[in-house]
Scaffold this motif. Structure first.
Motif, PDB file in Angstrom:
ATOM      1  N   HIS A   1     -27.160-101.089  -9.958  1.00  0.00           N
ATOM      2  CA  HIS A   1     -25.785-100.633  -9.727  1.00  0.00           C
ATOM      3  C   HIS A   1     -25.730 -99.658  -8.560  1.00  0.00           C
ATOM      4  O   HIS A   1     -24.876 -99.799  -7.654  1.00  0.00           O
ATOM      5  N   LEU A   2     -26.637 -98.688  -8.551  1.00  0.00           N
ATOM      6  CA  LEU A   2     -26.643 -97.685  -7.480  1.00  0.00           C
ATOM      7  C   LEU A   2     -27.009 -98.305  -6.133  1.00  0.00           C
ATOM      8  O   LEU A   2     -26.391 -97.996  -5.109  1.00  0.00           O
ATOM      9  N   VAL A   3     -27.989 -99.181  -6.129  1.00  0.00           N
ATOM     10  CA  VAL A   3     -28.377 -99.853  -4.888  1.00  0.00           C
ATOM     11  C   VAL A   3     -27.227-100.713  -4.379  1.00  0.00           C
ATOM     12  O   VAL A   3     -26.964-100.789  -3.172  1.00  0.00           O
ATOM     13  N   GLY A   4     -26.522-101.361  -5.294  1.00  0.00           N
ATOM     14  CA  GLY A   4     -25.378-102.182  -4.911  1.00  0.00           C
ATOM     15  C   GLY A   4     -24.282-101.368  -4.236  1.00  0.00           C
ATOM     16  O   GLY A   4     -23.519-101.897  -3.409  1.00  0.00           O
ATOM     17  N   LEU A   5     -24.184-100.089  -4.580  1.00  0.00           N
ATOM     18  CA  LEU A   5     -23.209 -99.205  -3.938  1.00  0.00           C
ATOM     19  C   LEU A   5     -23.665 -98.737  -2.568  1.00  0.00           C
ATOM     20  O   LEU A   5     -22.877 -98.162  -1.807  1.00  0.00           O
ATOM     21  N   GLY A   6     -24.963 -98.943  -2.264  1.00  0.00           N
ATOM     22  CA  GLY A   6     -25.491 -98.532  -0.966  1.00  0.00           C
ATOM     23  C   GLY A   6     -26.500 -97.408  -1.016  1.00  0.00           C
ATOM     24  O   GLY A   6     -26.988 -96.962   0.030  1.00  0.00           O
ATOM     25  N   HIS A   7     -26.853 -96.931  -2.212  1.00  0.00           N
ATOM     26  CA  HIS A   7     -27.813 -95.831  -2.326  1.00  0.00           C
ATOM     27  C   HIS A   7     -29.235 -96.328  -2.070  1.00  0.00           C
ATOM     28  O   HIS A   7     -29.631 -97.394  -2.557  1.00  0.00           O
ATOM     29  N   ARG A   8     -29.999 -95.550  -1.323  1.00  0.00           N
ATOM     30  CA  ARG A   8     -31.380 -95.901  -1.008  1.00  0.00           C
ATOM     31  C   ARG A   8     -32.360 -94.813  -1.448  1.00  0.00           C
ATOM     32  O   ARG A   8     -33.571 -95.045  -1.492  1.00  0.00           O
TER      33      ARG A   8
ATOM     34  N   GLU B   1     -24.723 -83.381   3.480  1.00  0.00           N
ATOM     35  CA  GLU B   1     -25.616 -83.946   4.497  1.00  0.00           C
ATOM     36  C   GLU B   1     -27.053 -83.508   4.272  1.00  0.00           C
ATOM     37  O   GLU B   1     -27.986 -84.313   4.376  1.00  0.00           O
ATOM     38  N   ARG B   2     -27.253 -82.223   3.945  1.00  0.00           N
ATOM     39  CA  ARG B   2     -28.614 -81.729   3.743  1.00  0.00           C
ATOM     40  C   ARG B   2     -29.248 -82.351   2.505  1.00  0.00           C
ATOM     41  O   ARG B   2     -30.415 -82.745   2.511  1.00  0.00           O
ATOM     42  N   VAL B   3     -28.486 -82.446   1.411  1.00  0.00           N
ATOM     43  CA  VAL B   3     -29.017 -83.050   0.198  1.00  0.00           C
ATOM     44  C   VAL B   3     -29.267 -84.540   0.409  1.00  0.00           C
ATOM     45  O   VAL B   3     -30.260 -85.102  -0.055  1.00  0.00           O
ATOM     46  N   GLY B   4     -28.366 -85.218   1.117  1.00  0.00           N
ATOM     47  CA  GLY B   4     -28.488 -86.648   1.356  1.00  0.00           C
ATOM     48  C   GLY B   4     -29.755 -87.034   2.078  1.00  0.00           C
ATOM     49  O   GLY B   4     -30.184 -88.191   2.013  1.00  0.00           O
ATOM     50  N   GLY B   5     -30.376 -86.087   2.760  1.00  0.00           N
ATOM     51  CA  GLY B   5     -31.651 -86.374   3.411  1.00  0.00           C
ATOM     52  C   GLY B   5     -32.763 -86.621   2.417  1.00  0.00           C
ATOM     53  O   GLY B   5     -33.770 -87.254   2.751  1.00  0.00           O
ATOM     54  N   LEU B   6     -32.605 -86.130   1.171  1.00  0.00           N
ATOM     55  CA  LEU B   6     -33.614 -86.330   0.130  1.00  0.00           C
ATOM     56  C   LEU B   6     -33.155 -87.338  -0.922  1.00  0.00           C
ATOM     57  O   LEU B   6     -33.928 -88.169  -1.372  1.00  0.00           O
ATOM     58  N   PHE B   7     -31.903 -87.260  -1.357  1.00  0.00           N
ATOM     59  CA  PHE B   7     -31.392 -88.192  -2.356  1.00  0.00           C
ATOM     60  C   PHE B   7     -29.883 -88.252  -2.254  1.00  0.00           C
ATOM     61  O   PHE B   7     -29.228 -87.278  -1.859  1.00  0.00           O
ATOM     62  N   THR B   8     -29.324 -89.405  -2.578  1.00  0.00           N
ATOM     63  CA  THR B   8     -27.870 -89.558  -2.626  1.00  0.00           C
ATOM     64  C   THR B   8     -27.385 -89.880  -4.035  1.00  0.00           C
ATOM     65  O   THR B   8     -26.191 -89.952  -4.273  1.00  0.00           O
ATOM     66  N   ALA B   9     -28.342 -90.104  -4.956  1.00  0.00           N
ATOM     67  CA  ALA B   9     -27.980 -90.396  -6.345  1.00  0.00           C
ATOM     68  C   ALA B   9     -29.052 -89.840  -7.270  1.00  0.00           C
ATOM     69  O   ALA B   9     -30.225 -89.760  -6.898  1.00  0.00           O
TER      70      ALA B   9
END
Length: 358
Positions: free
Chosen positions: A182-189, A257-265
């Motif tokens: 589900h998370l990958v389908g939303l675009g999370h990597r 932006e800073r957190v997204g460098g390590l995780f988005t979910a």
């Protein structure tokens, strides 16, 4: 042709259920052979005797008397704290047993050390129970009970792949994979995982599903942080995830932006831990799901009232309790092959997940 057992059967004392599994018959059939009773086909008797010899099985008095045991009482052992899942499962089982006109004798314990479990088993056997159901929070409980010659069937709520008893479960591994998909389908990597206790079979299966799903998508699984199912542990681990990133130290608008460098979910091992994670993220100025998506597991009644309402995996615990009882009735009716009964949890999508911000 000889019967072939697995390595596990060679490293522990064999039980009547090991003999039944190896011979491909019910445990009651083994008991009939032990008591030299009629109505056992010669080929079946020979197969049972061969399994007894191969496993070097020494029957107990309880095993010999199993075939005549009828008390309409079931023993239920639960270990661990009063968590939502096990408690709801036990309640569903008790209701199903009552509907089937069986009484339930229950033994509950916080810890699951071998001595305490043996004491609980012996207490239930003295009450002449027809079978024992084990709802265990810790994997050590299963190993401890397997080492006891029960003389009655054992049905365990157990989500891994171990043999030696009848198993009923909700597929934790598959549920974790569905969440990751589900998370990958939303675009999370970059999907972090906050795991449950290291001695929990369910927690380990969720970690395994998370790792395998990420691997199949060609994504990296960083080492998960380990909690204890509570909101407090989710809050502590959520703080740990964002520690050192400067998040919330100023109001430059670049927290996400800073957190997204390590995780988005964040995949929290249960809904309670997800609640703590959301608190920790919001404390540091991070929006859910604007900056970080969060998912849980269980779908507790409060999950749809979190802020935001939580995306999670719904486990039907009352139905699991009813399935335990229906499986037990099949076992007690001398069905030669009951097999593993496993259901798959259901994804419930709410407002805590969204596509990652650009």
């Amino acid at each position: 042709m000889g019967l072939v057992g697995n390595d596990d059967e060679k490293t522990r004392v064999a039980t009547i259920f090991d003999v039944a599994r190896l011979a491909g018959v019910s445990h009651q059939t083994v008991s009939r052979v032990l008591n030299d009773l009629p109505n056992v086909r010669p080929a079946t008797r020979q197969r049972v005797e061969q399994a007894i010899a191969q496993l070097r099985y020494t029957p107990s008095q309880a095993a010999r008397s199993l075939v005549t045991r009828r008390s309409r009482t079931i023993g239920l052992i639960t270990t661990g704290g009063p968590d939502y899942g096990p408690s709801s499962t036990a309640l569903g089982f008790n209701e199903a047993a009552r509907d089937a006109r069986y009484a339930v004798s229950m033994a509950s314990m916080l810890e699951s050390d071998p001595a305490s479990l043996r004491q609980a088993v012996e207490l239930l056997l003295r009450q002449n129970v027809e079978a024992i159901v084990l709802i265990a929070a810790h994997r050590g409980a299963l190993d401890a009970v397997r080492g006891i010659e029960l003389g009655v069937p054992l049905v365990a709520v157990e989500s891994s792949r171990r043999d030696g008893f009848h198993r009923v479960s909700i597929d934790q591994y598959q549920g974790a994979r569905i969440l990751v998909d589900h998370l990958v389908g939303l675009g999370h990597r970059r999907i972090a995982h906050l795991a449950g206790p290291a001695d929990s079979v369910d927690a380990l299966e969720r970690v395994r599903g998370w790792r395998d799903a990420l691997s199949e998508h060609g994504l990296v699984a960083r080492e998960p942080l380990v909690g204890d199912w509570t909101p407090g542990s989710g809050f502590r681990l959520g703080r740990e995830l964002v520690a050192g990133l400067g998040v919330g130290d100023d109001d430059d608008g670049r927290a996400g932006e800073r957190v997204g460098g390590l995780f988005t979910a964040v995949f929290a091992a249960n809904d309670q831990m997800a609640l703590g994670v959301i608190h920790a993220l919001s404390e540091r100025g991070l929006r859910v799901p604007g900056d970080v998506s969060v998912v849980g597991f269980d779908d507790i009644p409060e999950a749809e009232h979190f802020a935001p309402p939580l995306t999670t995996m719904r486990q039907d615990f009352p139905a699991l309790g009813r399935t335990i009882m229906s499986t037990l009735l099949k076992v007690l009716s001398e069905a030669d092959s009951v097999g593993v009964v496993r259901s798959v949890p259901q994804l419930v999508v709410r407002e805590s997940t969204a596509a990652p911000s650009a």
